[in-house]
Design an enzyme around this catalytic site. Structure first.
Site, mmCIF file in Angstrom:
data_model
loop_
_atom_site.group_PDB
_atom_site.id
_atom_site.type_symbol
_atom_site.label_atom_id
_atom_site.label_comp_id
_atom_site.label_asym_id
_atom_site.label_seq_id
_atom_site.Cartn_x
_atom_site.Cartn_y
_atom_site.Cartn_z
ATOM 1 N N HIS A 1 0.839 -1.209 0.000
ATOM 2 C CA HIS A 1 0.000 0.000 0.000
ATOM 3 C C HIS A 1 0.870 1.254 0.000
ATOM 4 C CE1 HIS A 1 -0.484 0.048 4.703
ATOM 5 N NE2 HIS A 1 0.396 0.947 4.362
ATOM 6 N N GLU B 1 -5.168 0.497 0.060
ATOM 7 C CA GLU B 1 -4.998 -0.942 0.263
ATOM 8 C C GLU B 1 -5.330 -1.716 -1.021
ATOM 9 O OE1 GLU B 1 -3.634 -1.750 2.938
ATOM 10 O OE2 GLU B 1 -4.691 -1.182 4.756
#
Ligand code: GLP
Length: 245
Positions: free
Chosen positions: A141, A146
């Protein structure tokens, strides 16, 4: 490897901080109104420490610098020791002559949805980010984007995945105290920066660095979006570089 990506391998976290801080200093000395994108986490700590030491020794002027941070946990007040505002004040801003009114961090206590919508516009109004400093999560990330990441995303409210909550629990007394949501610049917001420096150290980052440098562009590794940018410098220690070809 992407020819627009320059890789610099250094000995350790100290050298990482020394090299990165020098690039930041050269940058802020080179522009009348430099707009810096800043990151939190343990990786940039040595960079900020060198910047503070430089200020103490050389009194480098920061009064003309504007900064935007990547992200903030949702629901923490600015004076909460776990907030990224507290981190930035404590690690850097309190120790240099930057004007705090020119340091922007996504606000997590307010109408966050509408604030998120405004953040990219605020960056644009200051001329856009000239130099963005980035760390990287073990899962690849960047900011708090994410996997699987939306490469078109702008600043928004995001859910943290369990592996990030676990990784970041080392900063909290218990894992239950780690916020499960954050406000983060999106992948597109990050790619809008004119130049990007990504830093990483330690074996736990080696897989993400391998994907970033040698993998294909793939939303399951958010960092690979950086391969679409034309000016990225990756500064890593030997351990983070250990899986590179
Ligand atoms: C957090 C931050 C990221 C940071 C990452 C890595 O999740 N949102 O911006 O890059 O952690 O942190 P560390 O440098 O502590 O490994």
């Amino acid at each position: 490897m992407n020819k627009n990506m320059k890789i610099i391998v250094v000995e350790d976290k100290i050298q990482l901080g020394r090299t990165t801080s020098q690039m930041i200093l050269d940058f802020i000395n080179s522009k009348p109104i430099p707009v810096l994108g800043l990151a939190t986490g343990s990786t940039p700590e040595s960079t900020y420490q060198f910047l503070v030491e430089d200020y103490q020794k050389n009194h480098t002027d920061w009064s003309h610098v504007i900064s935007f941070n990547l992200d903030e946990y949702l629901g923490l007040t600015m004076d909460d020791k776990q907030s990224y505002r507290y981190f930035m004040n404590y690690k850097l801003f309190n120790h240099i002559n930057i004007n705090k009114d020119n340091t922007f961090i996504p606000l997590s206590i307010c109408d966050v949805e509408s604030f998120a919508n405004q953040y990219d516009q605020m960056i644009l109004e200051k001329g856009g980010i000239d130099l963005q400093l980035l760390g990287i999560g073990e899962n690849g990330h960047i900011g708090f984007n994410e996997p699987p990441a939306d490469f078109e995303s702008l600043t928004s409210i995001v859910d943290l995945v369990p592996s990030t909550i676990k990784a970041n629990s080392r900063f909290f007394a218990t894992i239950d105290q780690v916020p499960v949501k954050a406000i983060s610049m999106g992948i597109k917001s990050i790619l809008n920066a004119k130049k990007i420096i990504l830093i990483a150290n330690g074996e736990n980052k080696a897989q993400a660095i391998k994907q970033l440098v040698d993998g294909k562009i793939d939303s399951t590794w958010p960092c690979t979006a950086l391969r679409m940018h034309n000016d990225v410098i990756v500064i890593i220690d030997k351990k983070a570089a250990s899986l590179l070809k």
